[in-house]
Design an enzyme around this catalytic site. Sequence first.
Site, PDB file in Angstrom:
ATOM      1  NE  ARG A 103     -65.165  51.413  -5.416  1.00 33.53           N
ATOM      2  CZ  ARG A 103     -65.492  51.608  -4.314  1.00 33.53           C
ATOM      3  NH1 ARG A 103     -64.337  51.397  -3.364  1.00 33.53           N
ATOM      4  NH2 ARG A 103     -66.387  52.139  -3.924  1.00 33.53           N
ATOM      5  CE  LYS A 138     -43.120  37.048   4.023  1.00 31.82           C
ATOM      6  NZ  LYS A 138     -43.127  36.327   5.071  1.00 31.82           N
ATOM      7  CE  LYS A 170     -35.766  35.348   3.158  1.00 35.87           C
ATOM      8  NZ  LYS A 170     -37.330  35.757   3.082  1.00 35.87           N
ATOM      9  CD  GLU A 203     -33.907  33.475   6.048  1.00 39.97           C
ATOM     10  OE1 GLU A 203     -34.283  34.454   5.481  1.00 39.97           O
ATOM     11  OE2 GLU A 203     -33.996  32.111   6.037  1.00 39.97           O
ATOM     12  CG  ASP A 225     -35.991  33.454   9.257  1.00 38.76           C
ATOM     13  OD1 ASP A 225     -36.783  34.349   9.259  1.00 38.76           O
ATOM     14  OD2 ASP A 225     -36.129  32.371   8.965  1.00 38.76           O
TER      15      ASP A 225
END
Length: 286
Positions: A103, A138, A170, A203, A225
């Site tokens: 698995r 992410k 950011k 950013e 962005d």
Amino acid sequence: MQNAPYLTPEALSTFIRTALTEDVGDGDHSSLAAIPANARNRAKLLVKGEGILAGVQLARLIFREVDPALRMELLLTDGAPVKHGDVAFIVEGPARSILTAERLVLNCMQRMSGIATYTAYLTTLLAGTKAKLLDTRKTTPNFRLCEKWAVVIGGGVNHRYGLFDMIMLKDNHVDYAGGIRQAIEATHAYLKRTGRDLPIEVETRSLAEVQQVLETGGVYRIMLDNMRPAQMREAVRLIGGRYQTEASGGITEQTIAEVAATGVDFISVGALTHSATILDISLKAY
């Protein structure tokens, strides 16, 4: 393969042992109960879809960790295009050990192959441009190593691995710091004070913010962005090759080619790791 400093023996071993502890606990009681201790068998890794294979090297390490007596015969390698019915490898040895490892091997390979497949597909959409495909942070907690490895196998480029290996200022950093100039200047002071040498990316959300970065300087990459392609094209012109450029924010397979045509150096796509579907794979006794 792109240099991947996170793929150390220590990191791989820690990942595999932690995953096995989660799955096996105090024993694979199904196998211990039903399978004789001296039984030896073999199984084949059967591909049940179409895409790019990933996780073969990791599977070898998992089998070795579960039982050094297990032996793999490799028929296909990481990065190989595969179709339904292909056999990637054969594993042979103690039957209980094959079942215990099954698995974890499948979970890793299905997920990694799905990411590699989607990465390879999006990369084809960049043909004819200089843009390179980047991943993001992410990722699935405690599975980032495998997900970023899969991006590389699929032909993409890893962005920063975590918060520690580069500085990315950011929108929230900029807003909390009081502006772009303040954020960049505070960052340089921090790096000098702590003796660190980390690349700085900023950013930007508008052409005015791009201009502020250019006036301040001291960075290595400017992120554009959520800009429209026309804005990106103008931003690339303003930057004029002084710094690397990265497009980010809501980029899809429908829009990525148009974004790449603006002349950006990199395009980051969170969907590589948070939305890729698995490639169906099974381990079949025979």
